[in-house]
Design a protein around this motif. Sequence first.
Motif, PDB file in Angstrom:
ATOM      1  N   SER A   1      21.519  18.461  45.932  1.00 50.27           N
ATOM      2  CA  SER A   1      22.568  19.656  45.806  1.00 50.27           C
ATOM      3  C   SER A   1      21.873  20.708  44.814  1.00 50.27           C
ATOM      4  O   SER A   1      22.271  21.862  45.126  1.00 50.27           O
ATOM      5  CB  SER A   1      23.740  18.943  45.041  1.00 50.27           C
ATOM      6  OG  SER A   1      23.509  18.540  43.935  1.00 50.27           O
ATOM      7  N   VAL A   2      21.272  20.544  44.064  1.00 55.76           N
ATOM      8  CA  VAL A   2      20.507  21.405  43.044  1.00 55.76           C
ATOM      9  C   VAL A   2      19.500  22.302  44.163  1.00 55.76           C
ATOM     10  O   VAL A   2      19.852  23.543  43.744  1.00 55.76           O
ATOM     11  CB  VAL A   2      19.726  20.802  41.988  1.00 55.76           C
ATOM     12  CG1 VAL A   2      19.020  21.832  41.016  1.00 55.76           C
ATOM     13  CG2 VAL A   2      20.921  20.216  40.974  1.00 55.76           C
ATOM     14  N   VAL A   3      18.764  21.757  44.489  1.00 54.11           N
ATOM     15  CA  VAL A   3      17.838  22.452  45.599  1.00 54.11           C
ATOM     16  C   VAL A   3      18.569  23.256  46.566  1.00 54.11           C
ATOM     17  O   VAL A   3      18.340  24.470  46.784  1.00 54.11           O
ATOM     18  CB  VAL A   3      17.004  21.409  46.190  1.00 54.11           C
ATOM     19  CG1 VAL A   3      16.214  22.301  47.497  1.00 54.11           C
ATOM     20  CG2 VAL A   3      15.986  20.704  45.377  1.00 54.11           C
ATOM     21  N   ASP A   4      19.788  22.951  47.246  1.00 57.06           N
ATOM     22  CA  ASP A   4      20.491  23.722  47.973  1.00 57.06           C
ATOM     23  C   ASP A   4      21.118  24.908  47.369  1.00 57.06           C
ATOM     24  O   ASP A   4      21.134  25.831  48.459  1.00 57.06           O
ATOM     25  CB  ASP A   4      21.556  22.570  48.812  1.00 57.06           C
ATOM     26  CG  ASP A   4      20.930  21.653  49.841  1.00 57.06           C
ATOM     27  OD1 ASP A   4      19.766  21.883  50.070  1.00 57.06           O
ATOM     28  OD2 ASP A   4      21.719  20.774  50.076  1.00 57.06           O
ATOM     29  N   ARG A   5      21.699  24.438  46.068  1.00 58.52           N
ATOM     30  CA  ARG A   5      22.399  25.650  45.521  1.00 58.52           C
ATOM     31  C   ARG A   5      21.458  26.730  45.243  1.00 58.52           C
ATOM     32  O   ARG A   5      21.660  27.848  45.291  1.00 58.52           O
ATOM     33  CB  ARG A   5      23.205  25.124  44.631  1.00 58.52           C
ATOM     34  CG  ARG A   5      24.224  24.006  44.729  1.00 58.52           C
ATOM     35  CD  ARG A   5      25.239  23.999  43.821  1.00 58.52           C
ATOM     36  NE  ARG A   5      26.465  22.982  44.299  1.00 58.52           N
ATOM     37  CZ  ARG A   5      27.531  23.178  43.769  1.00 58.52           C
ATOM     38  NH1 ARG A   5      27.806  24.039  42.752  1.00 58.52           N
ATOM     39  NH2 ARG A   5      28.501  22.223  44.108  1.00 58.52           N
ATOM     40  N   VAL A   6      20.259  26.459  44.576  1.00 60.03           N
ATOM     41  CA  VAL A   6      19.230  27.483  44.195  1.00 60.03           C
ATOM     42  C   VAL A   6      18.682  28.204  45.456  1.00 60.03           C
ATOM     43  O   VAL A   6      18.592  29.221  45.584  1.00 60.03           O
ATOM     44  CB  VAL A   6      17.959  26.965  43.558  1.00 60.03           C
ATOM     45  CG1 VAL A   6      16.914  27.740  43.432  1.00 60.03           C
ATOM     46  CG2 VAL A   6      18.427  26.146  42.145  1.00 60.03           C
ATOM     47  N   GLY A   7      18.573  27.354  46.577  1.00 65.84           N
ATOM     48  CA  GLY A   7      18.250  27.998  47.881  1.00 65.84           C
ATOM     49  C   GLY A   7      16.771  27.899  48.269  1.00 65.84           C
ATOM     50  O   GLY A   7      16.180  27.846  47.687  1.00 65.84           O
ATOM     51  N   PRO A   8      16.455  28.072  49.577  1.00 64.84           N
ATOM     52  CA  PRO A   8      15.171  28.038  50.012  1.00 64.84           C
ATOM     53  C   PRO A   8      14.225  29.148  49.731  1.00 64.84           C
ATOM     54  O   PRO A   8      13.179  29.027  50.050  1.00 64.84           O
ATOM     55  CB  PRO A   8      15.309  27.703  51.651  1.00 64.84           C
ATOM     56  CG  PRO A   8      16.660  28.507  51.844  1.00 64.84           C
ATOM     57  CD  PRO A   8      17.441  28.270  50.680  1.00 64.84           C
ATOM     58  N   THR A   9      14.780  30.098  49.255  1.00 60.72           N
ATOM     59  CA  THR A   9      14.079  31.287  48.796  1.00 60.72           C
ATOM     60  C   THR A   9      13.198  30.788  47.757  1.00 60.72           C
ATOM     61  O   THR A   9      12.157  31.260  47.749  1.00 60.72           O
ATOM     62  CB  THR A   9      14.999  32.441  48.512  1.00 60.72           C
ATOM     63  OG1 THR A   9      15.671  32.798  49.645  1.00 60.72           O
ATOM     64  CG2 THR A   9      14.012  33.738  48.259  1.00 60.72           C
TER      65      THR A   9
ATOM     66  N   LEU B   1      18.397  27.098  37.189  1.00 58.58           N
ATOM     67  CA  LEU B   1      18.487  25.680  37.423  1.00 58.58           C
ATOM     68  C   LEU B   1      19.672  25.117  36.321  1.00 58.58           C
ATOM     69  O   LEU B   1      20.459  24.313  36.898  1.00 58.58           O
ATOM     70  CB  LEU B   1      17.116  24.840  37.058  1.00 58.58           C
ATOM     71  CG  LEU B   1      16.187  25.083  38.373  1.00 58.58           C
ATOM     72  CD1 LEU B   1      14.731  24.396  37.894  1.00 58.58           C
ATOM     73  CD2 LEU B   1      16.604  24.148  39.566  1.00 58.58           C
ATOM     74  N   ARG B   2      19.572  25.764  35.399  1.00 57.74           N
ATOM     75  CA  ARG B   2      20.347  25.287  34.068  1.00 57.74           C
ATOM     76  C   ARG B   2      21.581  25.897  34.605  1.00 57.74           C
ATOM     77  O   ARG B   2      22.894  25.215  34.248  1.00 57.74           O
ATOM     78  CB  ARG B   2      20.030  25.653  32.859  1.00 57.74           C
ATOM     79  CG  ARG B   2      18.887  24.724  32.221  1.00 57.74           C
ATOM     80  CD  ARG B   2      18.394  25.064  31.017  1.00 57.74           C
ATOM     81  NE  ARG B   2      17.604  24.190  30.288  1.00 57.74           N
ATOM     82  CZ  ARG B   2      16.503  24.288  29.475  1.00 57.74           C
ATOM     83  NH1 ARG B   2      16.432  25.539  28.970  1.00 57.74           N
ATOM     84  NH2 ARG B   2      15.747  23.331  29.218  1.00 57.74           N
ATOM     85  N   THR B   3      21.777  26.971  35.055  1.00 55.46           N
ATOM     86  CA  THR B   3      23.128  27.768  35.519  1.00 55.46           C
ATOM     87  C   THR B   3      23.811  26.821  36.561  1.00 55.46           C
ATOM     88  O   THR B   3      25.028  26.452  36.559  1.00 55.46           O
ATOM     89  CB  THR B   3      22.964  29.183  35.846  1.00 55.46           C
ATOM     90  OG1 THR B   3      22.465  29.880  34.886  1.00 55.46           O
ATOM     91  CG2 THR B   3      24.338  29.902  36.277  1.00 55.46           C
ATOM     92  N   VAL B   4      22.856  26.246  37.526  1.00 56.64           N
ATOM     93  CA  VAL B   4      23.385  25.670  38.709  1.00 56.64           C
ATOM     94  C   VAL B   4      24.129  24.239  37.988  1.00 56.64           C
ATOM     95  O   VAL B   4      25.075  23.759  38.517  1.00 56.64           O
ATOM     96  CB  VAL B   4      22.258  25.334  39.653  1.00 56.64           C
ATOM     97  CG1 VAL B   4      22.856  24.413  40.658  1.00 56.64           C
ATOM     98  CG2 VAL B   4      22.311  26.751  40.525  1.00 56.64           C
ATOM     99  N   LEU B   5      23.425  23.755  37.224  1.00 55.63           N
ATOM    100  CA  LEU B   5      23.634  22.278  36.784  1.00 55.63           C
ATOM    101  C   LEU B   5      25.076  22.530  35.686  1.00 55.63           C
ATOM    102  O   LEU B   5      26.077  21.701  35.896  1.00 55.63           O
ATOM    103  CB  LEU B   5      22.636  21.910  35.668  1.00 55.63           C
ATOM    104  CG  LEU B   5      21.579  21.059  36.247  1.00 55.63           C
ATOM    105  CD1 LEU B   5      20.595  20.721  35.280  1.00 55.63           C
ATOM    106  CD2 LEU B   5      21.655  20.215  37.517  1.00 55.63           C
ATOM    107  N   ASP B   6      25.208  23.636  35.004  1.00 55.61           N
ATOM    108  CA  ASP B   6      26.262  23.977  34.441  1.00 55.61           C
ATOM    109  C   ASP B   6      27.530  24.099  35.270  1.00 55.61           C
ATOM    110  O   ASP B   6      28.685  23.587  35.050  1.00 55.61           O
ATOM    111  CB  ASP B   6      26.159  24.755  33.317  1.00 55.61           C
ATOM    112  CG  ASP B   6      25.375  24.594  32.357  1.00 55.61           C
ATOM    113  OD1 ASP B   6      25.195  23.534  32.135  1.00 55.61           O
ATOM    114  OD2 ASP B   6      24.910  25.649  31.472  1.00 55.61           O
TER     115      ASP B   6
END
Length: 517
Positions: free
Chosen positions: A6-14, A113-118
């Motif tokens: 889920s973290v990888v997907d939210r950061v995105g493939p770019t 990454l920390r933004t996505v986790l939060d």
Amino acid sequence: MVSVRSVVDRVGPTLLQALLLPDDCPAVADVVIAEPGAPNHFAAGDLVLAVATTELADAIALLRDSAERGAAAVLFKPPLAGKPAARRAAKSAGIGLIEVHAAASWAQLVWLLRTVLDAIADESENLENGGDPGSSDLFRLADAVASVVDAPVTIEDTNSRVLAYSARQDLTDSARVSTIMGRRIPDDVLVRFRSRGVFRELSRGRQTIFVPAQRDGTLPRLIVPIRMGGELLGSMWAVVAGPVSDERAAAFADAAPVVALHLLRRRAHADAQRRASAELLRAVLEGKVGPRKATAELELPDGPQRVVVIDTEAEGLRLSLLERISSGVGRRPVATELGGLLYAVVPEGDGPGCWTELRDALAEVPSGGKAGAALRIAAGGPAGIGELARSRAQAEEALSVLRAGLVPGRVVSFDEVWTVLALHRVATAAAATGVTELGPLGTLRAHDEANHTGYVDTLYEWLRHPGDPRTAAKQLRIHPNTLRYRMRRLLELTPIDLEDADVRLALLSQLITLRWS
């Protein structure tokens, strides 16, 4: 519980590509940086960033060490992550292996990454409490993106309304201040950006758009469209000092997929809430739900409300009207579709979002053209929450006389047209009894149909304006002498004792029934 996937997907493939993710990969807890030449203190669930690892042997050792300490995954830049030996080591150790885009900044990646986790943590908490999954983390994400581009940032939807903005104010101008204060780009600023082709470029899918400083003091802007699946969801605007390097502009653009996910979640949540509110409002308008449930779940303000019914074939016009009256108010009127009509509940009064403001908004809708001519709006009388079904019935009755052309204009309220409604009710009830078939009225109607004489209309206006032939003639758009001639002729055609008050009253009742039923 946050999975590595889920973290990888939210950061995105770019920015990130998962090369190996074991089925039993631990949930992500935090983001840590592997310090070269120093003891690492990884904890269970950590995402380990191999910032200074350049040798394959060191990479394999870091994978094994991280796995022993329960870390969730290790992130490398090319070419280490793609080495077969690194893949074998990750698979053997049972740890995730993720490749970071070569041009990505490690510092920027830590922020994202920390933004996505939060964000995921806040989303879970908000959903448990029935809140919006994207309302709070979007501002945090704006701060993170601002650090990436090193400039203050606003995140806006496709209507140029501000959804979130960063806390940084060290580089700004009056246009940005006005945008944040009004929660949308001011009209005059929109015109300037539109004249430079900014919105045309956004629609074309440009990755980044740079707008130089303008003569009025507006600082340069770096703009990135926010897209998902080809659909434009919004844009990010950064106030910059001047031209931005390709690397920093690319990093700014790389944040767009993360923002897009947040906007999609916000939209899905808002759509679900609107559907639920629409279903509940239908039940309220049909009298199937009590006032306590309606007040609690629809969050209607205190005080009397009016049910407003909007009748137009142009669906876009209905929606734009609701958008207009709710702009800047902070809440959208509760609305629903029912029987091909749009119903909205608005507070009584002349404050923001109230019935008076709705009437004023209608005055701004062009009267010409097909859409403008088809628009009709009627409001029921003021009612308490438990009486909205009654207000709805009143709105529909007012709309019926508006549709029939019995009142002028295209907007009415129930309490303003009570005389028309009283006559209409009387006429409707009388028509069912066949009252118009009694007496000499049938002879006059037959003569008018055969000879196009207009005697019935003449008698109606004469009875409505007794002793005032000038006013009666004015209503018929004829000369008073013509009115007097017609009256002599119709009295010759059929004997009517107009000196008898009961005869006059009976004839007027029949004529009202003909006109208003």
